[in-house]
Design a protein around this motif. Structure first.
Motif, PDB file in Angstrom:
ATOM      1  N   ALA A  19      10.403  -4.126 -13.614  1.00 35.35           N
ATOM      2  CA  ALA A  19      10.539  -4.903 -11.587  1.00 35.35           C
ATOM      3  C   ALA A  19      10.434  -3.889 -10.888  1.00 35.35           C
ATOM      4  CB  ALA A  19      11.439  -5.983 -11.971  1.00 35.35           C
ATOM      5  N   PRO A  20      10.378  -3.569 -10.177  1.00 36.20           N
ATOM      6  CA  PRO A  20      10.968  -2.865  -8.603  1.00 36.20           C
ATOM      7  C   PRO A  20      12.094  -2.779  -8.643  1.00 36.20           C
ATOM      8  CG  PRO A  20       9.437  -4.819  -7.703  1.00 36.20           C
ATOM      9  CD  PRO A  20       9.831  -4.525  -9.100  1.00 36.20           C
ATOM     10  N   TRP A  88       8.964   2.574  -8.871  1.00 36.82           N
ATOM     11  CA  TRP A  88       8.567   1.482  -8.974  1.00 36.82           C
ATOM     12  C   TRP A  88       8.046   2.659  -9.913  1.00 36.82           C
ATOM     13  CZ3 TRP A  88       5.783  -2.803  -7.028  1.00 36.82           C
ATOM     14  CH2 TRP A  88       5.115  -4.107  -7.319  1.00 36.82           C
ATOM     15  N   ASP A  89       6.985   1.895 -10.240  1.00 39.19           N
ATOM     16  CA  ASP A  89       5.463   2.322 -11.350  1.00 39.19           C
ATOM     17  C   ASP A  89       4.102   1.907 -10.155  1.00 39.19           C
ATOM     18  OD1 ASP A  89       6.907   3.968 -12.154  1.00 39.19           O
ATOM     19  OD2 ASP A  89       7.370   2.478 -13.733  1.00 39.19           O
ATOM     20  N   VAL A 108      -3.859  -1.716 -15.138  1.00 40.74           N
ATOM     21  CA  VAL A 108      -3.574  -2.694 -13.524  1.00 40.74           C
ATOM     22  C   VAL A 108      -2.241  -2.306 -13.108  1.00 40.74           C
ATOM     23  CG1 VAL A 108      -3.080  -5.330 -13.568  1.00 40.74           C
ATOM     24  CG2 VAL A 108      -4.124  -4.143 -15.531  1.00 40.74           C
ATOM     25  N   ALA A 109      -2.641  -1.933 -11.802  1.00 41.57           N
ATOM     26  CA  ALA A 109      -2.020  -1.119 -11.377  1.00 41.57           C
ATOM     27  C   ALA A 109      -1.263  -2.375 -10.267  1.00 41.57           C
ATOM     28  CB  ALA A 109      -3.096  -0.514  -9.191  1.00 41.57           C
ATOM     29  N   ASN A 110       0.363  -2.198  -9.742  1.00 40.36           N
ATOM     30  CA  ASN A 110       1.001  -3.290  -9.402  1.00 40.36           C
ATOM     31  C   ASN A 110       0.081  -2.966  -8.123  1.00 40.36           C
ATOM     32  OD1 ASN A 110       3.232  -3.938 -10.579  1.00 40.36           O
ATOM     33  ND2 ASN A 110       3.661  -1.685 -10.612  1.00 40.36           N
ATOM     34  N   ASP A 111       0.769  -4.153  -7.032  1.00 40.39           N
ATOM     35  CA  ASP A 111       1.103  -4.082  -5.351  1.00 40.39           C
ATOM     36  C   ASP A 111       1.582  -4.110  -5.052  1.00 40.39           C
ATOM     37  OD1 ASP A 111       0.081  -5.660  -3.676  1.00 40.39           O
ATOM     38  OD2 ASP A 111       0.624  -8.025  -3.988  1.00 40.39           O
ATOM     39  N   ILE A 112       2.152  -2.671  -4.693  1.00 41.92           N
ATOM     40  CA  ILE A 112       2.685  -2.136  -3.649  1.00 41.92           C
ATOM     41  C   ILE A 112       2.872  -2.194  -2.167  1.00 41.92           C
ATOM     42  CG2 ILE A 112       3.509   0.398  -3.119  1.00 41.92           C
ATOM     43  CD1 ILE A 112       1.924   1.586  -5.243  1.00 41.92           C
ATOM     44  N   ALA A 113       1.853  -2.870  -1.804  1.00 39.03           N
ATOM     45  CA  ALA A 113       2.238  -2.952  -0.317  1.00 39.03           C
ATOM     46  C   ALA A 113       2.732  -4.528  -0.331  1.00 39.03           C
ATOM     47  CB  ALA A 113       0.061  -3.679   0.361  1.00 39.03           C
ATOM     48  N   HIS A 136      -4.548   5.162  -2.035  1.00 42.26           N
ATOM     49  CA  HIS A 136      -4.047   3.296  -1.612  1.00 42.26           C
ATOM     50  C   HIS A 136      -2.514   3.350  -1.151  1.00 42.26           C
ATOM     51  CE1 HIS A 136      -7.560   1.697  -4.092  1.00 42.26           C
ATOM     52  NE2 HIS A 136      -6.854   2.974  -5.311  1.00 42.26           N
ATOM     53  N   THR A 137      -1.637   4.164  -1.740  1.00 39.71           N
ATOM     54  CA  THR A 137      -0.681   4.187  -0.841  1.00 39.71           C
ATOM     55  C   THR A 137      -0.609   4.711   0.536  1.00 39.71           C
ATOM     56  OG1 THR A 137       0.103   6.184  -1.599  1.00 39.71           O
ATOM     57  CG2 THR A 137       0.662   4.509  -3.355  1.00 39.71           C
TER      58      THR A 137
END
Length: 177
Positions: A19-20, A88-89, A108-113, A136-137
């Motif tokens: 988790a973040p 986070w990752d 599978v990418a995390n939803d950073i936004a 993306h970031t």
């Protein structure tokens, strides 16, 4: 009759990340790629004793001792958050044998936004694999940096060189003087 030999291409287990570690006060979000084996075992970011993440941050803020010891992870996270950092990752899950980024498969990418960090001023990618997601970031509208990986696999950078790069980014966002 001998059993069939295990295939070298057999699928690795799907692993789930951590988790973040963030708060509404997060100014700089440090993004790794995916936790290593030791970090997953302990459910702690940068748990491998040879990873220099915590050592670099302690060198940036030497006046405030970093909590240490077996049960200090929650205190370390608070220490990080108190300085405006989040961790986070880029990957939420992946298949991987071992800890090397080069072994990551089916990420599978995390939803950073989706974090919605109101004070976010920058994102720092901890290493090259994480930085592959900079396009993306950058859509979050804040400066994005590539920092040298703190992983023991990044032996081409000395501790002092890594520290200087990390300190420069933290200073750019007034997290250190």
């Amino acid at each position: 009759m001998n059993p069939p030999a295990a295939s070298a291409t057999a699928a690795s287990p799907m692993l789930t990340g951590l988790a973040p570690v963030v708060s509404p006060g997060t100014v700089l979000l440090v993004l790794g790629s995916f936790p290593g084996v030791r970090s997953l075992e302990l459910q702690q970011y940068y748990a491998h004793p040879q990873n220099q993440f915590w050592k670099i941050l302690q060198a940036v803020w030497p006046e405030v001792p970093l909590p240490s010891g077996v049960d200090s992870y929650a205190q370390r996270c608070r220490w990080l958050l108190d300085r405006g950092l989040g961790v986070w990752d880029v990957y939420a899950s992946c298949e991987r044998e071992g800890s090397l980024d080069s072994a990551i498969r089916a990420p599978v990418a995390n939803d950073i936004a989706g974090l919605h960090l109101p004070k976010l001023a920058a994102i720092a990618h901890n290493g090259g694999e994480s930085f592959k997601h900079a396009r993306h970031t950058r859509t979050l509208g804040v400066p994005v940096y590539q920092l040298p990986s703190t992983s023991p696999a990044n032996a081409s950078w000395s501790f002092e060189r890594k520290l200087a790069a990390w300190r420069e980014v933290l200073a750019a966002h007034k997290l250190v003087v």
